[in-house]
Enzyme design. Structure first.
Site, short mmCIF file in Angstrom:
data_model
loop_
_atom_site.label_atom_id
_atom_site.label_comp_id
_atom_site.label_asym_id
_atom_site.label_seq_id
_atom_site.Cartn_x
_atom_site.Cartn_y
_atom_site.Cartn_z
CG HIS A 1 -0.54 0.28 2.49
ND1 HIS A 1 -0.22 -0.69 3.41
CD2 HIS A 1 -0.30 1.46 3.11
CE1 HIS A 1 0.18 -0.13 4.53
NE2 HIS A 1 0.14 1.18 4.39
CG ASP B 1 0.29 -4.02 2.79
OD1 ASP B 1 0.85 -3.54 1.79
OD2 ASP B 1 -0.51 -3.37 3.49
CB SER C 1 2.77 1.77 6.34
OG SER C 1 1.52 1.36 6.77
N1 ARG Z 1 -4.52 0.33 7.40
C1 ARG Z 1 -3.22 0.30 6.81
C2 ARG Z 1 -2.61 1.69 6.85
O1 ARG Z 1 -3.11 2.54 7.52
C3 ARG Z 1 -3.26 -0.26 5.44
C4 ARG Z 1 -3.94 0.57 4.43
C5 ARG Z 1 -3.95 0.04 3.03
N2 ARG Z 1 -5.01 -0.89 2.78
C6 ARG Z 1 -6.27 -0.57 2.36
N3 ARG Z 1 -7.14 -1.52 2.21
N4 ARG Z 1 -6.61 0.65 2.10
O2 ARG Z 1 -1.91 2.19 6.02
N1 GLU Z 2 -1.06 1.29 7.50
C1 GLU Z 2 -0.49 2.35 8.26
C2 GLU Z 2 0.48 3.24 7.51
O1 GLU Z 2 0.32 3.57 6.40
C3 GLU Z 2 0.16 1.77 9.43
C4 GLU Z 2 -0.88 1.29 10.29
C5 GLU Z 2 -1.08 2.21 11.43
O2 GLU Z 2 -1.60 3.31 11.28
O3 GLU Z 2 -0.67 1.75 12.48
O4 GLU Z 2 1.38 3.77 8.03
#
Ligand code: ARG
Ligand code: GLU
Length: 755
Positions: free
Chosen positions: A84, A220, A651
């Site tokens: 991502h 991921d 991330s």
């Molecule tokens: N929650 C994770 C973050 O904050 C992954 C986000 C990417 N995945 C998604 N389905 N949008 O970055």
């Molecule tokens: N998916 C998140 C990011 O882009 C990390 C997850 C979180 O926020 O802990 O940094």
């Protein structure tokens, strides 16, 4: 040295409140954390993690594109981050013919690696405490403006005097609400190429349904490479650039993790607010998050429907949708978690303790009024911050035509500021950006969003915050929001690239006239008028006072609870979070263990599904249990959770074992625990990491990118630390590759000599 000791003296540790809460500055680990880290199982020293005298772990850690983290995993600048995090790049190289989002991408030679203009990778050369110099001349009773300008001047002086190489940069950031300052000497590489990415059905497996949720089965990750000039220095993209020779790269452990193992997450967490008063938390959970969520509910429902019914739209909106959906879902989890853990009550109890000490000790008399002042200010600011939350959402990202209108408004501004020359300069930039915007723009979708969001805005905020222009548009459409939006889109030149280009091709005066008469531009202007007349003046006034008060409250907390160990809020600077591999119990009778396996991917598999499809090749490897050296007791590990305190920006951060090897890749947090940005609770806050063995398995067995595996250093720290040679391909491997194969990249054998 004296300076350092002085400004740190009030940080000293006596009591260990929470074993693993905190995002710590790497240069202070020796002082604040090393003992505790060792008690959690760490075998390294603080100096192994951060050193200015020798290569250390920090030299493998990269701020990726300013918003994510990545780590170097080979001596040729190979970079591992999340799928991502590379998503925008993968999307930008994707078309319906070469759909790398759908099918994945694997460069078989370095020549095939894809450049990404604008993408950067920054290393930290060194960090220094510059608090004394930054706060010289600052007094406690200064108002926000005077204080800021004093600090700004000091910072300029420090920067000018900073010792650095020509290719390095200096950055100085406030910590602890402006009570401390640290300087970062950085090196930013600008030629970062895409090397590999799994298909979204692996890299984004579970998509939005599984996002922020455990148990998780997402691979991921994506792989990039940093290029440098022939002297190993940063350079703009050039074909002649060569792979970076890093100061350090992370070996990758093949031994995996067990419950209770030490974990270090090293990266660039973006923003947290752990030291706010209870009033701020109530405002967030009761007002601001619900406002933002309600706007995105509408937009996402419309985008999602369109993406599911049209493959082209699915590509066009993939990146925008992921961005909007990600924060939207996080806010929902945040509200839930804050309520569930009684965050407001916990803050109130903390404040009660604070008051007790303050009342008893005369030297804290100056802090007696702090909390009542906060209470009043938060009460005053809430109507404005609520209106601002709606407006920020609506003007920033949910309605795309307003983004285009904003660019055209910039043209008008440039003309007003710098006359015809300013106009022409801005016009050139605008022309260059138009294709980028329209390539992924579908006005028929956006029109529905406009109708839905304008209705929401009026319903939620009432007439007081409604623009006259909108009221008129609506009246002309007989009060019907769909009709209103239809009229607006029919009459705006912003709905197509051709029409927008035609306007820009006109003589300046005609173009300016067309902009002034365009209903989308007029809508933007009218919303902005409301924003700047009715919202921001009061909001800023209260907010400035809140910030000044927060600066004092932060200092006060550190003085009043002088035996507590404080860590600074995240601010996109380099931090270490440490903890252990650990499951959790979110509810009565529900408990989660810490590791998932490929079996779980197959449990979730829904053939042809938008979110839960599984590529044929992966199913095949599963059927054959062909996991090579990456399996464990006949199963293939996929992801694990730990108690590391992380946030957005972490991330792509490496999860590192007790000896400094890569064991995983941080990419998310669990649903109940996303409120750790405001209130870390060790019982339910967990970070989610892809298991390094899953990454290696996908690269090696699924994609056949053995060229990349050969570049890495795979180790067995638990089994005596030997470094296995990249395994010979078995007969089974070769046969598998010939069979049905979605990763087309397998067909041509990699040219080993390239590596
Ligand atoms: N929650 C994770 C973050 O904050 C992954 C986000 C990417 N995945 C998604 N389905 N949008 O970055
Ligand atoms: N998916 C998140 C990011 O882009 C990390 C997850 C979180 O926020 O802990 O940094």
């Amino acid at each position: 040295m004296k300076k350092l000791v002085l400004s740190l003296s009030f940080l000293f540790v006596v009591r260990l409140a929470f074993a693993v809460e905190g995002m710590w500055l790497p240069l202070l680990l020796g002082l604040l954390n090393e003992t505790e880290m060792k008690s959690l199982g760490m075998k390294m020293t603080a100096e192994d993690i951060y050193s200015v005298n020798k290569g250390s772990l920090k030299d493998a850690i990269v701020h990726f594109g300013g918003g994510c983290t990545a780590e170097v995993i080979s001596d040729k600048g190979l970079l591992l981050t999340n799928h991502h995090c590379g998503f925008g790049e993968i999307q930008s190289h994707s078309t319906l013919e070469h759909n790398y989002l759908e099918d994945g991408f694997w460069a078989k030679t370095m020549k095939e690696e894809l450049p990404n203009p604008g993408l950067t990778a920054s290393f930290i050369s060194r960090i220094e405490d510059v608090t004394m110099a930054a706060l010289a001349g600052v007094t406690e009773d200064m108002d926000k403006k005077t204080r800021q300008s004093t600090v700004d001047k000091n910072i300029e002086t420090i920067k000018a005097a900073a010792k650095k190489e020509a290719w390095e940069e200096v950055m100085i950031r406030p910590f602890f609400a402006g009570n401390q300052y640290f300087m970062f000497i950085t090196v930013t590489y600008k030629d970062v190429r895409l090397v590999g990415a799994p298909p979204s059905s692996i890299g984004k497996f579970g998509a939005d349904t599984d996002n922020w949720v455990w148990p998780r089965h997402t691979g991921d990750f994506s792989i990039f490479r940093i290029y440098a000039d022939k002297d190993n220095r940063p350079a703009e993209y050039a074909e002649s650039n060569v792979p970076l020779k890093p100061k350090h790269f992370l070996p990758i452990s093949l031994d995996g993790v067990a419950e209770g193992d030490f974990t270090l997450v090293f990266g660039f967490p973006g923003r947290t607010n752990e030291y706010l008063p209870s009033y701020a938390i109530s405002q967030l959970a009761d007002v601001l998050d619900p406002a933002r969520i309600s706007v995105r509910d509408k937009t996402l429902a419309i985008w999602d429907g369109a993406m599911r019914s049209d493959a082209q739209v699915k590509i066009q909106y993939a990146d925008k949708q992921a961005g909007l959906a990600n924060a939207w879902k996080k806010w929902k989890g945040e509200v839930l978690g804050l309520r569930k853990t009684g965050a407001v009550k916990k803050k109130q109890a903390y404040e009660a303790d604070f008051k007790k000490v303050v009342v008893l000790d005369a030297k804290f008399a100056k802090y007696q009024k702090l909390l009542p002042e906060f209470e009043q200010l938060y009460r005053d600011i809430t109507p404005y911050s609520e209106a601002k939350a709606y407006y920020d959402e609506i003007m920033g990202g949910n309605i795309e035509i307003l983004r285009a209108a904003n660019r055209f408004a910039g043209l008008v501004k440039a003309k007003d500021k710098n006359g015809e020359a300013g106009y022409q300069e801005e016009k050139k930039k605008l022309q260059e950006g138009l294709t980028d915007f329209y390539k992924d723009y579908r006005p028929e979708i956006d029109q529905r969003v406009v109708a839905a969001l304008m209705e929401l805005l009026v319903r939620k905020l009432g007439k007081e915050y409604q623009s006259d222009f909108l009221a008129n548009l609506l009246a002309a459409a007989g009060g019907n929001y769909e009709k209103m939006a239809e009229n607006l889109f029919k009459n705006s030149f912003l709905t197509s690239q051709a029409a927008a280009v035609a306007i820009l091709d006109k003589p300046m005066e005609d173009a300016l006239k067309a902009i002034a008469n365009d209903p989308a531009c007029q809508l933007l202007n009218s919303l902005r008028d409301v924003y700047s007349a009715k919202i921001t003046p009061k909001f800023n006034e209260y907010n400035d006072r809140i910030e000044t008060l927060q600066n004092t409250y932060m200092r006060a907390q550190m003085e009043v609870f002088s035996n507590k160990k404080f860590y600074p809020d995240a601010n996109s600077t380099m931090r270490c979070s440490y903890g252990q591999v650990q499951g959790y119990k979110p509810q009565d009778a529900v408990s989660f263990s810490s590791q998932t396996y490929l079996d779980g991917v197959m449990e979730k598999y829904v053939p042809g599904d938008y979110e839960f499809d599984v590529p044929a090749r992966l199913r095949e490897l599963y059927e054959k249990k062909d996991y090579g050296q990456y399996g464990e007791n006949g199963k293939l590990p996929v992801a694990f959770i730990g108690s590391n305190h992380t946030t957005g920006g972490n991330s792509g951060s490496p999860a590192i074992d007790a000896q400094g090897n890569l064991i995983g890749l941080n990419f998310d947090r669990v649903w109940e625990g996303t409120m750790s940005d405001y209130n870390y609770d060790p019982s339910i806050c967990r970070n989610i990491m892809v298991d390094a063995r899953y990454v290696l398995f996908i690269v090696d067995k699924y994609a056949g990118a053995t060229n990349l595996i050969k570049e890495m250093k795979l180790v067995h720290p638990k089994k005596g630390g030997s470094t296995p040679k990249a395994k010979q391909e078995s007969k089974a491997d070769k046969m598998n590759k010939k069979s049905s194969d979605p990763a087309k990249s397998l067909k041509a054998a990699p040219k080993a000599e390239e590596y």
